[in-house]
Scaffold this active site. Structure first.
Site, PDB file in Angstrom:
ATOM      1  N   SER A 162      20.227 -22.334  16.908  1.00 28.99           N
ATOM      2  CA  SER A 162      19.399 -22.526  15.721  1.00 28.99           C
ATOM      3  C   SER A 162      20.139 -23.446  14.747  1.00 28.99           C
ATOM      4  O   SER A 162      20.398 -24.603  15.082  1.00 28.99           O
ATOM      5  CB  SER A 162      19.043 -21.178  15.089  1.00 28.99           C
ATOM      6  OG  SER A 162      18.012 -21.327  14.144  1.00 28.99           O
ATOM      7  N   ASP A 216      -1.249 -16.316  32.070  1.00 31.70           N
ATOM      8  CA  ASP A 216      -0.134 -15.604  32.689  1.00 31.70           C
ATOM      9  C   ASP A 216      -0.024 -15.900  34.177  1.00 31.70           C
ATOM     10  O   ASP A 216       1.065 -16.130  34.714  1.00 31.70           O
ATOM     11  CB  ASP A 216      -0.309 -14.092  32.443  1.00 31.70           C
ATOM     12  CG  ASP A 216       0.840 -13.271  32.989  1.00 31.70           C
ATOM     13  OD1 ASP A 216       1.830 -13.855  33.459  1.00 31.70           O
ATOM     14  OD2 ASP A 216       0.758 -12.024  32.948  1.00 31.70           O
ATOM     15  N   ASP A 256       1.350 -19.414  37.008  1.00 34.02           N
ATOM     16  CA  ASP A 256       2.584 -19.677  37.747  1.00 34.02           C
ATOM     17  C   ASP A 256       2.665 -18.860  39.022  1.00 34.02           C
ATOM     18  O   ASP A 256       3.692 -18.852  39.707  1.00 34.02           O
ATOM     19  CB  ASP A 256       3.807 -19.387  36.872  1.00 34.02           C
ATOM     20  CG  ASP A 256       3.883 -17.928  36.428  1.00 34.02           C
ATOM     21  OD1 ASP A 256       2.919 -17.181  36.688  1.00 34.02           O
ATOM     22  OD2 ASP A 256       4.901 -17.534  35.835  1.00 34.02           O
ATOM     23  N   ASP A 287       3.214 -11.492  35.281  1.00 41.32           N
ATOM     24  CA  ASP A 287       4.463 -10.857  34.845  1.00 41.32           C
ATOM     25  C   ASP A 287       4.628 -10.839  33.330  1.00 41.32           C
ATOM     26  O   ASP A 287       5.703 -10.532  32.822  1.00 41.32           O
ATOM     27  CB  ASP A 287       5.660 -11.577  35.475  1.00 41.32           C
ATOM     28  CG  ASP A 287       5.670 -13.079  35.195  1.00 41.32           C
ATOM     29  OD1 ASP A 287       4.770 -13.563  34.468  1.00 41.32           O
ATOM     30  OD2 ASP A 287       6.561 -13.773  35.705  1.00 41.32           O
ATOM     31  N   ASP A 327       9.329 -20.433  21.541  1.00 45.22           N
ATOM     32  CA  ASP A 327      10.042 -20.336  20.262  1.00 45.22           C
ATOM     33  C   ASP A 327       9.065 -20.515  19.105  1.00 45.22           C
ATOM     34  O   ASP A 327       8.309 -21.482  19.062  1.00 45.22           O
ATOM     35  CB  ASP A 327      11.137 -21.407  20.211  1.00 45.22           C
ATOM     36  CG  ASP A 327      12.187 -21.140  19.138  1.00 45.22           C
ATOM     37  OD1 ASP A 327      11.813 -20.690  18.035  1.00 45.22           O
ATOM     38  OD2 ASP A 327      13.370 -21.388  19.396  1.00 45.22           O
ATOM     39  N   HIS A 349      12.587 -17.048  19.533  1.00 44.48           N
ATOM     40  CA  HIS A 349      13.797 -17.375  18.776  1.00 44.48           C
ATOM     41  C   HIS A 349      14.677 -16.133  18.691  1.00 44.48           C
ATOM     42  O   HIS A 349      14.806 -15.506  17.641  1.00 44.48           O
ATOM     43  CB  HIS A 349      13.444 -17.895  17.393  1.00 44.48           C
ATOM     44  CG  HIS A 349      14.507 -18.757  16.782  1.00 44.48           C
ATOM     45  ND1 HIS A 349      14.776 -20.040  17.202  1.00 44.48           N
ATOM     46  CD2 HIS A 349      15.393 -18.521  15.782  1.00 44.48           C
ATOM     47  CE1 HIS A 349      15.754 -20.551  16.493  1.00 44.48           C
ATOM     48  NE2 HIS A 349      16.162 -19.641  15.622  1.00 44.48           N
TER      49      HIS A 349
END
Length: 551
Positions: A205, A273, A276, A280, A443, A481
């Protein structure tokens, strides 16, 4: 390869051995002739002259230097070490000192690690603990000499009041890094009789921005840098936070209650979700999810009726989210030709109801706080009040980032002092420095797209082969974050050291999830732009069941 750094370190050794370190005390024995305990004790009360630090200071004072025993209460390092605390004096008596801590292990591995801070800093980085999102063994326990500082002011990471003091702002922006580095290396050379063979920096950060800052401003000082979730475009993210707060609190109906934000998040999971190959709880294929964004937004928009609070988005509420998604575009340039701030993956799995998410209450506090009014707005509000307007009573909702008027020159100057958007890393590359950056694709504080944009700018400037020779970028699905549905634990310091010392360039790494609900599962940590795709068989909790795929 490291001639400039070695010349400076050699000077630190010779200066560090001079008698004026300890004032009028008797001449000292050579460091190698004394055990670390005696060398440690000798440093207490030492005064480092200004000449020892490359940037202007009034010198430094060592306030304490004590051995910490291997079995001392609270020592989890597995061995004894010398703990040094000190302060670097400012030129102006009204400017706060830079307080720093330095830890010297008895079993030294010949390396030093400077550790960055977070937020607006203000608290000394002790350097004794485990690095965030890394395995349990602390760098100090591995034999690293570690050090950190408070960046030159006192206060928690949310406080921007020091922005009223010019020298403190310069220290926060970049100067504290060099001043502490030089003081610490002189002390290391004095204690061990030689400088570090390798000098590393690690932070996330604000600490990530600091990592990029040292490469850009002091490239000869470091052999390797870990710079995670870096606040590169510091002014840009503060201005975007301000614009977001204006949408929430300056526009009627712009506030979005947490229940509705949760509904937005769950809708993105429902659509993205499985893209991919695995259900999960992680949106891994962000690019494919973005193709469904219009569909997601349409399903969330209220259609001609009075909605329940958690049912759908009104136009003002959707406009608030789009501010964050779209980022900020400025009609003028900040330092290094920066024209704004990239938006967030808002409809690709970013959760906005946590401590660092959007506002949790509909009323703006006189001094906004992270939880009540949102992290981005709270930080942006302080930035405008103290750094830009120099007025604690300034109403940030009246400030127009696109048309700052008389404050424009100050904004540009601040972006030069604090930002780390300079793409010229040629000197760092030339002397063989290495860089690892890890960041979450979800993030909610530092836009992953801003980090990716800087990486792409490096590729455009230097070419892919040269960037590949010194940099690794890992973008982690589901990671926010410091929180998220997947929080990676991976030994980046070990990977960096192996790259610097043995030429073992990291490729795909394996990260273990430390999120409480899913602790222990693993995923491949793929080099950007690759992402982990389920291979179609095997446990979804094992990295071996995934491959790194092109988006």
């Amino acid at each position: 390869m490291h001639r400039a750094r070695d010349r400076r370190l050699a000077a630190a050794v010779s200066i560090g051995a001079a008698a004026f370190w300890l004032g009028a005390q008797p001449a000292l024995a050579a460091p190698k002739e004394l055990p670390l305990a005696l060398r440690c004790a000798e440093l207490a009360g030492a005064v480092l002259p200004p000449e020892l630090i490359a940037l202007p200071t009034a010198g430094a004072l060592i306030e304490s230097a004590n051995m910490v025993g291997a079995t001392a209460p609270g020592n989890q390092q597995g061995g004894e070490y010398c703990r040094i605390t000190g302060r670097i004096k400012a030129l102006n008596a009204t400017t706060p000192d830079i307080r720093f801590d330095l830890n010297l292990p008895r079993r030294w591995n010949g390396r030093a690690l400077q550790i960055g801070g977070g937020g607006y800093n203000g608290v000394v980085v002790s350097g004794t603990g485990v690095m965030p999102f890394s395995p349990d063994r602390a760098p100090l326990a591995q034999g690293y000499a570690t050090f950190g500082d408070d960046s030159g002011h006192v206060g928690d990471s949310s406080l921007a009041v020091f922005g009223l003091v010019d020298e403190a702002v310069t220290n926060f922006g970049y100067a504290h890094l060099k001043k502490t580095h030089d003081a610490a290396l002189a002390l290391i050379a004095r204690a061990y009789g030689r400088p570090p063979q390798r000098m590393y920096f690690a932070g996330g950060s604000t600490g990530g921005r600091e990592g990029y800052t040292v490469m850009q401003r002091y490239p000869d000082d470091y052999d390797g840098v870990i710079a995670n979730s870096p606040a590169l475009n510091f002014s840009g993210v503060r201005l975007l936070g301000l614009k977001l707060g204006q949408a929430e609190y300056g526009t009627p109906g712009g506030f979005i209650p947490p229940l509705l934000l949760e509904h937005v998040y769950q809708r993105t999971l429902a659509v993205c979700d499985k893209l991919d190959g695995a259900a999960d709880g992680i949106v891994s294929d962000v690019a494919a999810c973005r193709e469904h964004e219009a569909e997601i937004i349409a399903s969330l928009r209220c259609a001609g009726h009075t909605p329940a609070r958690d049912e759908c988005l009104t136009d003002p509420q959707l406009a608030t989210l789009l501010v964050m998604r779209d980022g900020l575009s400025l009609p003028y340039k900040l330092a290094w030709d920066v024209g704004g701030y990239r938006g967030y993956n808002l409809f690709q799995g970013t959760h906005l109801t946590g401590m660092l998410g959007l506002a949790h209450q509909a009323e703006r506090l006189p001094v906004p706080t992270f939880f009540a009014n949102g992290y981005l707005f709270a930080q942006g509000d302080g930035y405008i009040r103290y750094f830009v307007a120099h007025d604690a009573e300034f109403d940030s909702l009246r400030f127009d980032p696109q048309h700052p008027g008389k404050y424009r020159a100050q904004l540009v100057a601040l972006s030069q002092t604090i930002g780390a958007m300079n793409p010229d890393l040629s000197r760092y590359i030339a002397h063989g420095g290495k860089l690892i950056t890890l960041q979450g694709l979800a993030d909610e504080v530092i836009s992953p797209n801003q980090t990716i944009a800087y990486y792409e700018a490096l590729n455009e400037r230097f070419g892919g082969d040269q960037v590949n020779s010194f940099m690794r970028l890992y973008m982690v699905p589901g990671f926010q974050h410091g929180s998220g549905v997947f929080i990676p634990s991976v030994d980046l310091l070990g990977a960096l050291d192996a790259w610097v010392t043995r030429g073992m360039a990291p490729e795909t790494l394996t990260a273990t999830d430390i999120a409480p609900a899913t602790n222990g599962r693993s995923r491949p940590l793929c080099r950007y732009p690759l992402f982990p795709r389920y291979a179609g068989k095997g446990s979804v909790n094992l990295a071996s069941s995934f491959v790194c795929a092109q988006p």
